[in-house]
Motif scaffolding. Sequence first.
Motif, PDB file in Angstrom:
ATOM      1  N   GLY A 113       0.820  -1.205   0.000  1.00  0.00           N
ATOM      2  CA  GLY A 113       0.000   0.000   0.000  1.00  0.00           C
ATOM      3  C   GLY A 113       0.854   1.255   0.000  1.00  0.00           C
ATOM      4  N   TYR A 114       0.378   2.239   0.752  1.00  0.00           N
ATOM      5  CA  TYR A 114       1.034   3.541   0.755  1.00  0.00           C
ATOM      6  C   TYR A 114       2.151   3.662   1.786  1.00  0.00           C
ATOM      7  N   ARG A 115       2.517   2.581   2.421  1.00  0.00           N
ATOM      8  CA  ARG A 115       3.607   2.535   3.408  1.00  0.00           C
ATOM      9  C   ARG A 115       3.378   3.508   4.554  1.00  0.00           C
ATOM     10  N   ASN A 116       2.162   3.494   5.068  1.00  0.00           N
ATOM     11  CA  ASN A 116       1.818   4.309   6.217  1.00  0.00           C
ATOM     12  C   ASN A 116       2.497   3.714   7.447  1.00  0.00           C
ATOM     13  N   ARG A 117       3.389   4.482   8.069  1.00  0.00           N
ATOM     14  CA  ARG A 117       4.159   3.970   9.213  1.00  0.00           C
ATOM     15  C   ARG A 117       3.271   3.567  10.382  1.00  0.00           C
ATOM     16  N   GLY A 118       2.100   4.166  10.469  1.00  0.00           N
ATOM     17  CA  GLY A 118       1.185   3.825  11.548  1.00  0.00           C
ATOM     18  C   GLY A 118       0.773   2.366  11.534  1.00  0.00           C
ATOM     19  N   LEU A 119       0.779   1.742  10.372  1.00  0.00           N
ATOM     20  CA  LEU A 119       0.433   0.318  10.277  1.00  0.00           C
ATOM     21  C   LEU A 119       1.481  -0.574  10.935  1.00  0.00           C
ATOM     22  N   LEU A 120       2.706  -0.094  11.000  1.00  0.00           N
ATOM     23  CA  LEU A 120       3.760  -0.920  11.577  1.00  0.00           C
ATOM     24  C   LEU A 120       3.624  -1.062  13.092  1.00  0.00           C
ATOM     25  N   ILE A 121       2.867  -0.166  13.719  1.00  0.00           N
ATOM     26  CA  ILE A 121       2.679  -0.265  15.173  1.00  0.00           C
ATOM     27  C   ILE A 121       1.887  -1.521  15.533  1.00  0.00           C
ATOM     28  N   PRO A 122       0.674  -1.717  14.982  1.00  0.00           N
ATOM     29  CA  PRO A 122      -0.016  -2.970  15.328  1.00  0.00           C
ATOM     30  C   PRO A 122       0.714  -4.207  14.804  1.00  0.00           C
ATOM     31  N   VAL A 123       1.375  -4.089  13.653  1.00  0.00           N
ATOM     32  CA  VAL A 123       2.145  -5.224  13.133  1.00  0.00           C
ATOM     33  C   VAL A 123       3.232  -5.600  14.130  1.00  0.00           C
ATOM     34  N   GLY A 124       3.952  -4.614  14.609  1.00  0.00           N
ATOM     35  CA  GLY A 124       5.035  -4.859  15.571  1.00  0.00           C
ATOM     36  C   GLY A 124       4.526  -5.418  16.885  1.00  0.00           C
ATOM     37  N   ILE A 125       3.448  -4.817  17.411  1.00  0.00           N
ATOM     38  CA  ILE A 125       2.901  -5.275  18.687  1.00  0.00           C
ATOM     39  C   ILE A 125       2.429  -6.714  18.584  1.00  0.00           C
ATOM     40  N   LEU A 126       1.655  -7.023  17.543  1.00  0.00           N
ATOM     41  CA  LEU A 126       1.149  -8.386  17.381  1.00  0.00           C
ATOM     42  C   LEU A 126       2.272  -9.391  17.167  1.00  0.00           C
ATOM     43  N   THR A 127       3.271  -9.006  16.390  1.00  0.00           N
ATOM     44  CA  THR A 127       4.395  -9.912  16.123  1.00  0.00           C
ATOM     45  C   THR A 127       5.206 -10.160  17.387  1.00  0.00           C
ATOM     46  N   ILE A 128       5.493  -9.105  18.136  1.00  0.00           N
ATOM     47  CA  ILE A 128       6.269  -9.266  19.372  1.00  0.00           C
ATOM     48  C   ILE A 128       5.503 -10.119  20.377  1.00  0.00           C
ATOM     49  N   LEU A 129       4.204  -9.851  20.527  1.00  0.00           N
ATOM     50  CA  LEU A 129       3.405 -10.676  21.444  1.00  0.00           C
ATOM     51  C   LEU A 129       3.406 -12.138  21.006  1.00  0.00           C
ATOM     52  N   ALA A 130       3.245 -12.364  19.711  1.00  0.00           N
ATOM     53  CA  ALA A 130       3.242 -13.743  19.211  1.00  0.00           C
ATOM     54  C   ALA A 130       4.584 -14.413  19.481  1.00  0.00           C
ATOM     55  N   LEU A 131       5.676 -13.706  19.243  1.00  0.00           N
ATOM     56  CA  LEU A 131       6.993 -14.296  19.486  1.00  0.00           C
ATOM     57  C   LEU A 131       7.215 -14.589  20.965  1.00  0.00           C
ATOM     58  N   ILE A 132       6.747 -13.689  21.845  1.00  0.00           N
ATOM     59  CA  ILE A 132       6.863 -13.931  23.282  1.00  0.00           C
ATOM     60  C   ILE A 132       6.077 -15.178  23.674  1.00  0.00           C
ATOM     61  N   PHE A 133       4.842 -15.282  23.162  1.00  0.00           N
ATOM     62  CA  PHE A 133       4.026 -16.440  23.511  1.00  0.00           C
ATOM     63  C   PHE A 133       4.553 -17.723  22.878  1.00  0.00           C
ATOM     64  N   PHE A 134       5.118 -17.624  21.669  1.00  0.00           N
ATOM     65  CA  PHE A 134       5.758 -18.803  21.069  1.00  0.00           C
ATOM     66  C   PHE A 134       6.926 -19.252  21.943  1.00  0.00           C
ATOM     67  N   ALA A 135       7.753 -18.300  22.362  1.00  0.00           N
ATOM     68  CA  ALA A 135       8.912 -18.635  23.197  1.00  0.00           C
ATOM     69  C   ALA A 135       8.458 -19.271  24.507  1.00  0.00           C
ATOM     70  N   GLN A 136       7.441 -18.691  25.138  1.00  0.00           N
ATOM     71  CA  GLN A 136       6.941 -19.239  26.396  1.00  0.00           C
ATOM     72  C   GLN A 136       6.390 -20.648  26.201  1.00  0.00           C
ATOM     73  N   ALA A 137       5.643 -20.855  25.120  1.00  0.00           N
ATOM     74  CA  ALA A 137       5.063 -22.174  24.863  1.00  0.00           C
ATOM     75  C   ALA A 137       6.153 -23.207  24.597  1.00  0.00           C
ATOM     76  N   TRP A 138       7.147 -22.847  23.808  1.00  0.00           N
ATOM     77  CA  TRP A 138       8.197 -23.808  23.481  1.00  0.00           C
ATOM     78  C   TRP A 138       9.146 -24.037  24.653  1.00  0.00           C
ATOM     79  N   LEU A 139       9.336 -23.013  25.505  1.00  0.00           N
ATOM     80  CA  LEU A 139      10.145 -23.223  26.701  1.00  0.00           C
ATOM     81  C   LEU A 139       9.440 -24.157  27.676  1.00  0.00           C
ATOM     82  N   SER A 140       8.118 -24.052  27.768  1.00  0.00           N
ATOM     83  CA  SER A 140       7.392 -24.982  28.634  1.00  0.00           C
ATOM     84  C   SER A 140       7.509 -26.401  28.088  1.00  0.00           C
TER      85      SER A 140
END
Length: 173
Positions: A113-140
């Motif tokens: 799209g138009y490369r609106n930087r505001g879109l990267l905020i939810p992308v980053g938040i969701l990705t970081i949360l997913a990675l944290i939960f993946f790490a927690q799940a795999w560590l368990s």
Amino acid sequence: MSKEKLSNIVIGLVLIIIGSYIFLENFGLIQFEFGFISWPIALLLPALGFHIAFFLSGMRKDLAGLLVPGGILLVLSLHFYLEILTNFQYSDYTWPTFLLAPAFGLFELWFFGYRNRGLLIPVGILTILALIFFAQAWLSFAAKLWPLVLIFVGIFILFNRNKDSKDPTISSD
């Protein structure tokens, strides 16, 4: 023929095919050999339809919104295919994919799209949360493997004898 008409034709055909497939399968008129893994196709086909419609439009930035539901459905369909193939036995560890699905769709919107930087905020938040939960799940999961350390230490103790020391059970008389 205009690109918009072509996009409408593709979307219409995809919806007709999906609807026909589901209708015929619901009434037992068709069955596939791999019928037990066929239901995620109801997510995969529209995902492909959204992507095809966008790319056939000439990748117009104003139509990049098609990629949000397309990306979400694509990730979810692949996730469910994996779950079905593994009989849902890893779902305790793969559930963060549900956070990655919207992140992927929004990232596609940003990228094409138009490369609106505001879109990267939810992308980053969701990705970081997913990675944290993946790490927690795999560590368990990894925490369940700690008895292997005891087994390896035991094997090492049994088979590693210091050659300089004498075994007290063997007499040299």
